[in-house]
Structure formats: structure tokens, C-alpha cells
Design an enzyme around this catalytic site. Sequence first.
Site: not given
Length: 530
Positions: A274, A343, A396
Site C-alpha cells: 500500500e 478500499k 490495510c
Amino acid sequence: MIAWTRFRERPWSGPALALIAGLAAALAHPPFGVLPGLLGYAGLLHLLDNADVQRPLRSVFWRGWLAGVGYFGLGTWWVGEAFLVDAATHGWMAPFAVTGMAAGLALFWGLAALLYRALRPASAWRVLTFAGAFAALEWMRGHVLTGFPWNLPGETWKAGSAPSQLAALVGAYGLTWITLAIAGAPAVWRQGRGGRAATGLAVASLIGLYGYGAIALSRPLSPSGPTTVRIVQADIKQDLKWDAERFAQIVQAYVSLTATPYAAKPADIVIWPEGALPAAVNDYLAPGTWVRQAIVDSLAPGQLLLIGGYRYEGAGPHPTYYNSLVALRRTETDLELVGIYDKHRLVPFGEYLPADRFLTVIGFKSLARLSDNFTTGPTPAPLRISPELLVQPLICYESLFPGLAKPDPNVRALINVSNDAWFGVTSGPPQHLNLASYRAIESAKPILRATPTGISAVVDARGRIVPGASLGLGESGVIDAQIPGMGQVTPYDNFGDVAFLALILISGVVSARVRIGKISSSIAPKRKLS
């Protein structure tokens, strides 16, 4: 003994012991792994049972809250490290962030303590009420706003260990209930026959937890497929990342590692973490840019590259931003876009500002130096990166959430890209790896995990790090591995949190039976002597 008696007589002894109980429970989590710390839950249960009789609700709430402060203070102290990346600007916020987060998350434990008290259990089986109350509020912690299920009590067990395998049946929330019930039992063992029975059942359950896990770990996984992967960890520290003069150096670090000679044929998939490069994906991958060409040169024709980074859509001063995983394929001379995953679960105050308009007006947005918010992506769905390969990205802290991605039997692996560089060499990154690995256990699918500074790893479908397939904190290099095999479809994949709800129902039934029994005893006519 006299000193202990005097200590217990102090008005602050209960709150102090509650804080210690929370700290002990936090120490049981990786990377500390002090499993006797689980007795902190028994200590907390004892403290709730012996709250101030004159102000019971107030006493119970504060004891639960203080235990939460200890638990979350030790469990999330690493968040302060993010504010020290630019210490001159944000360092002053670090202590407020750490204490504020611990105090806020501890409210769930304070409410759980109140719920436990409200049910007023009396028998030794109240340990199940305790487990139900706290497990229910832990579920709420994972769902309120965007949720933050960091270090659920059920994830105390190191991922890949025998006890952790029960997550394949009941998920992390169900394992939380079971862990709390077992760990709280010593608080009631002296309460007559019922206490001995409850404690005996807890001991038997603990043995069963290890026994089931040993059997699960002995079951073979499907053979590793032919697909190979290279995970790149360039060890770019966060405080150096946004130095414009270092941009070319960062690009060179990633492409050099990507092009490292292979022992055999080139990997089918290369994964960058990321936020690998400190620029918008749109900009550095634009046709004709030197970065795009450097990436092309580092790949072999046909290789897939998965890059974590931010991108934007739209023009003007306020485009729409996404935190994304972008899949590219190297053609003979260029790159082609294969797919994009955006995301879905964003980090509050990190990737978006709750009540944005209000906090902007009062100046918080300017104070915190938050730019435009990221936009929430669609509900997580698998990404097809080749005709024969379907993967499920988790960016994440999406990897913290049990059951976030809908189960799909065709998914071959979970891809977790994360930027744990924000948290330096603290307990945060190893904890994050442990929590992410529970998603492998729940789904019986391997995880391919890439981070900038560690810990990157290939995790098998039982939550174990594949030997030789990890890079620790502060290491630079690549992981070359085959994608590990899968396990059979798990009950958790099929039914989600149904087992957890059943356990909560058991807690409710136990509490109801105890209360009904009390009421019946109080209104039953007394037999007169003739």
C-alpha cells in the site's frame, strides 16, 4: 497478607486493580504472548462482582472502563508513532491520540460492565453472562461507525496456533466469547458445587480448544498450485517517503528489487505494498512517464504487478480520491490495466474525517492537516487478475474485520497490502500481521501480505507463516514463493457469525434462567409447620 488487606481497604484499590487486569489481558496478545495474562479477565469479573454496593452502577462502569483503558492503552500505544513521523508538526498530538483512543475504546468495556451488572447474575454460571456481555460489546466495537476490531480477546491466541483454529468454526467473535468464558472461570471456582462445575467445564473447554486445533493443523491442505508470487519490501521509512528529492530513489528501490534475478522462472505475480510510491497512480503511470517505463523494464512479459496506491477520478480542484490496489500486466512493450480494487473500510481521521463539514468549520481539518477525504469503495468483491486466478484484496486495516469480504469458493488467495511504516518498530506491525492471519483461518485461504517496512509474509490457510517466506521489520528484500494450498470450505465461511449469535443466546438464556429462578424463589409460598 496484612499489606494486601490494607491495600484492599483503600478506596482506589478497585480502580487500580481494574487497570492492572486490563494491562494483564493485553500482555497475553502477540507480540508479548504472556498467556497467563488471560487471568486478567477473571480479575475483572471478580472486581465487577465486588463493586461498591452504595453506588454499584457507577463503580461497575468505571472498573470496566479502567480495565479497557489498560487493555487498549497497551494494545494501541503504537498509534502515537504515526504522529512522530513529522514530530516537529504533529508530535504534540501523540500523547492525546494514544490516551484519547484508549479512553474512547474503553467505553465499550464500561458499557459491557453495565450490561453484566444489569443482568444481575448470581450463580457461578454468571461467567457465561460476563462472556456474553463483553463479547457483544466487542462486536459493537467492530461495527460502530466504520468499526475498529483491533485485538479482539479471541485473537489473543497466536494465529496458526492450535487454539486459533477454532476461528474456522466460530470466527474471531465466537472465539472471543469462548476465550472470555474460559479465562473468567477462575473467578467463580470457590462458589460451591456450581463454581467447581463451571471451572471444570472451562478446563475441559481449554483442553478441547487445543485438541481440536491439533487435529485441524494435522489435516492436509490442497497442494500448492503452480502460481508463483514475489512480494517486494523496500524498507522505505515513512519520514523519508514524502521528501520530493527522494522520489526517484524510492522508485529505483522498488524496481531494482522487482528485477532481482530469480532462481528459476520469473514469478507470475509481483506485489508492491500500500502506498508504495508517494504519488498518485494516475500520475506516475501516465503514458510516457519515466516511472512507467522503469516499471515496464523491471517486469518480464506476461508478469502481473499489483500496486497499492492512491488514485483519483475527475478533474478540477476537488477530484474523487480512492485508496486502491491496481492490477497491471506487462505486455511486450508496455503495461495494460487488468483491474482495480478500491478500499471499502476507511480509517476514521486518517483517510476520512467524520462530520467533515462541521469539523472543517471549527478548524479541526486545518489543524490535523487533512486534505480531501478518500471515497469509500464498493462492497469488497474478488478481483480477477487472470483468466484462472481470482483473489480477494484487503487493503490495510480491512484485514481486521471478520467476514468483511463475502465468501467465494473460487477465490484462490487473499491479498493484503498495508502501510505499517507509520508505526515504526513497535508492537503495531506484528499485531497487525497476527490479526490479518485470522482471516486466513476463517476462510481456509492463504494470505499474501506486502508492507513497505515489515512485516511482509506468505501465510498459509491455517494462519501459519510459510517457513522462509517473511521479511521482518526494517528488512529490505523480496519473498519468492508458491501460493500455498487451500483448506476445505469452513463453517465460518458458510454461516458467518451464526455460531457467535448462538453463543450470545446461550448467555442470555443462562441469565434469564437465573433471574426467573430468583423470582420464583421470592414469590413461592412458604410451607407452614403443622
